[in-house]
Design an enzyme around this catalytic site. Structure first.
Site, PDB file in Angstrom:
ATOM      1  N   ASP A  29      25.833 -44.915  14.418  1.00  0.00           N
ATOM      2  CA  ASP A  29      24.619 -45.292  14.145  1.00  0.00           C
ATOM      3  C   ASP A  29      24.324 -46.609  14.276  1.00  0.00           C
ATOM      4  O   ASP A  29      22.637 -46.668  14.776  1.00  0.00           O
ATOM      5  CB  ASP A  29      24.977 -44.489  12.209  1.00  0.00           C
ATOM      6  CG  ASP A  29      25.197 -43.266  12.657  1.00  0.00           C
ATOM      7  OD1 ASP A  29      25.866 -43.158  13.181  1.00  0.00           O
ATOM      8  OD2 ASP A  29      25.465 -43.002  11.734  1.00  0.00           O
ATOM      9  N   GLY A  34      20.667 -36.903   7.585  1.00  0.00           N
ATOM     10  CA  GLY A  34      21.825 -37.124   8.808  1.00  0.00           C
ATOM     11  C   GLY A  34      20.644 -37.515  10.178  1.00  0.00           C
ATOM     12  O   GLY A  34      21.528 -38.244  11.159  1.00  0.00           O
ATOM     13  N   SER A  65      20.160 -41.633  10.193  1.00  0.00           N
ATOM     14  CA  SER A  65      20.936 -42.668   9.719  1.00  0.00           C
ATOM     15  C   SER A  65      19.773 -43.731   9.419  1.00  0.00           C
ATOM     16  O   SER A  65      20.032 -44.476   9.338  1.00  0.00           O
ATOM     17  CB  SER A  65      20.783 -42.913  11.146  1.00  0.00           C
ATOM     18  OG  SER A  65      22.282 -42.460  11.467  1.00  0.00           O
ATOM     19  N   SER A  66      19.127 -42.874   8.105  1.00  0.00           N
ATOM     20  CA  SER A  66      18.554 -43.784   7.608  1.00  0.00           C
ATOM     21  C   SER A  66      18.748 -45.094   6.631  1.00  0.00           C
ATOM     22  O   SER A  66      18.779 -46.103   6.573  1.00  0.00           O
ATOM     23  CB  SER A  66      17.685 -43.206   5.980  1.00  0.00           C
ATOM     24  OG  SER A  66      18.617 -43.192   5.418  1.00  0.00           O
ATOM     25  N   THR A 124      33.598 -38.704  17.988  1.00  0.00           N
ATOM     26  CA  THR A 124      34.555 -39.235  18.577  1.00  0.00           C
ATOM     27  C   THR A 124      34.682 -40.901  18.690  1.00  0.00           C
ATOM     28  O   THR A 124      35.183 -40.934  19.178  1.00  0.00           O
ATOM     29  CB  THR A 124      33.188 -38.739  20.303  1.00  0.00           C
ATOM     30  OG1 THR A 124      31.881 -38.776  20.813  1.00  0.00           O
ATOM     31  CG2 THR A 124      33.910 -37.775  21.157  1.00  0.00           C
TER      32      THR A 124
END
Ligand code: GLA
Length: 336
Positions: free
Chosen positions: A138, A90, A92-93, A17
Site C-alpha cells: 500500500d 480498502g 489504503s486511506s 503475496t
C-alpha cells in the site's frame, strides 16, 4: 505554504503475496490525501483534520515516531489534512495519510528519504498504529505509482515497473458495504500460517516455494499460484491482452476464496454481479473479509456496468454498495 499529496491504491492482482516476498500489480488511484503544512519552531505537531479525525491521530503519532528514528529533527508543523479516499474502504486511506504527512514532516525538517525508504518508514508506522503486520504494497504504491499505469512490484527487491493500462480500459472499484471486521486478527493469522509453511520447508519466504512443495497446503498454494498469476498478468498487460488479465483476476478471486479463505459470500456475490454485468474479470482486492472488489471494463461502459452490478448486489444482499470508476494516478509528491 507547500502541500503534499499521496494517492490511495487499488490492487489489480496479487493479494497476500507482499509479505511473502512475492509480486503484486496495484495502481495508485485518483483519490488522495492532501497535507498543507507550515513549520513551527516549537517542535509541536498540530493537525487540523478537515474531514473529522476518525482515529487518525494515532497514524500521525506513529509517522513522527518512525521518522525520528530515521534522524528527523524535531521541527514542528501546523498541518491541515483532507482526503477524498473513503476511510476503511480498502483503498489504503491510511497509507495515503502516512505518506503525505511523512513528506510534509520531512520537508520542514530538511530530511530526504529515498522513495523505498519513505515507503518502508510508512509501512512501519502503519504496523505501529494498527498492530497489523501489513506488507509493503500500500505504502510503496502510494509513493511510486505512475499516472496511467499499473505498478508491478517485486516485494523482495522492492523494484517497481510501471506498465501502461490501455486508455480504453477503466478500473471499477465497488465497496461491498461490509466493514472488514475480522481483518486484523485474521490477517495476522494468515501471515503467520504462511511463514510457518516457509519455515517448515526451510525457505526464507513462500516466494521461493515450488507448486509441488505446497500442493497439499491451501494457504501456501494460494501464495505460490497467485505469484505466478501476477507475473502472467503483467505480461498480459504489456501485450495489451485485457481478456487474459481479466481471466487471471477471476482465477485470483477463486484462489482467495477457496485456498486462502479471505472472501465472504457478499464479496463473492459482488464479483459475480460484476462479471454478469459485463466486467472483464473481477476479484476482491486488498486483505479481504469485506471491503472492496475491483474489476476492469471498457471505459465507455464502466459507469453503466458498475451501476448495474451495484443494483443487482443491493437486491441480493440488502447492503449498500459504493461504486467508483478510477483512473491510475501518479505517486505522492508536492502538489502543484
Ligand atoms: C492489506 C495490507 C497489504 C497486503 C494486502 C493483501 O492491504 O496492508 O500489505 O498484504 O492487505 O494483499
Amino acid at each position: 505554504m507547500p502541500s503534499f499529496r499521496a494517492p490511495g491504491r487499488v490492487n489489480l492482482i496479487g493479494d497476500h503475496t507482499d509479505y511473502n516476498d512475492g509480486f503484486v500489480l496495484p495502481a495508485a488511484i485518483d483519490l488522495e490525501c492532501v497535507v498543507q503544512a507550515t513549520a513551527r519552531p516549537d517542535g509541536v505537531v498540530e493537525i487540523d483534520w478537515l474531514d473529522g479525525d476518525a482515529g487518525s491521530d494515532r497514524y500521525a503519532d506513529a509517522v513522527q515516531k518512525v521518522l525520528a528514528e530515521h534522524g528527523r529533527s524535531d521541527v514542528g508543523l501546523d498541518a491541515q489534512v483532507s482526503s477524498t479516499i473513503p476511510v476503511g474502504s480498502g483503498l489504503s486511506s491510511s497509507a495515503a495519510l502516512e505518506v503525505s504527512l511523512a513528506l510534509a514532516l520531512c520537508d520542514v525538517a530538511d530530511l530526504e528519504l529515498a522513495p523505498t525508504e519513505l515507503a518502508l518508514a510508512c509501512q512501519r508506522a502503519e504496523q505501529l498504529a494498527t498492530g497489523v503486520p501489513c506488507g509493503i504494497m500500500d505504502q510503496l504504491t502510494s509513493v511510486a505509482g505512475r499516472a496511467g499505469c499499473a505498478l508491478l512490484i517485486d516485494c523482495r527487491s522492492l523494484e517497481t515497473e510501471p506498465i501502461p493500462l490501455p486508455e480504453e480500459i477503466a478500473m471499477i472499484v465497488i465497496h461491498s458495504g461490509l466493514s472488514r471486521a475480522l481483518e486484523h486478527s485474521a490477517y495476522a493469522q494468515r501471515r503467520a500460517a504462511c511463514e510457518a509453511v516457509a519455515a517448515r520447508l526451510g525457505l526464507d519466504a513462500l516466494r521461493d516455494a515450488s507448486p509441488q512443495q505446497v500442493a497439499d497446503e491451501p494457504r501456501a498454494r494460494h501464495v505460490v499460484s497467485e505469484n505466478a498469476r501476477v507475473l502472467e498478468a503483467a505480461d498480459a498487460l504489456r501485450r495489451g491482452d485485457i481478456d487474459r488479465l481479466g481471466s487471471l483476476m477471476s482465477a485470483s478471486h477463486m484462489s482467495l476464496r477457496d485456498d486462502f479463505e479471505v472472501s465472504t459470500p457478499e464479496l463473492d456475490a459482488l464479483v459475480a454481479a460484476l462479471e454478469q454485468a459485463g466486467a472483464v474479470g473481477a476479484r476482491l482486492t486488498g486483505a479481504g473479509f469485506g471491503g472492496c472488489v475491483v474489476a476492469l471494463a471498457p471505459a465507455g461502459e464502466a459507469t453503466r456496468i458498475a451501476a448495474r452490478a451495484a443494483d443487482d448486489y443491493r437486491c441480493q444482499t440488502r447492503l449498500t454498495p459504493t461504486p467508483y470508476v478510477c483512473r491510475a494516478a501518479a505517486g505522492a509528491g508536492l502538489l502543484v
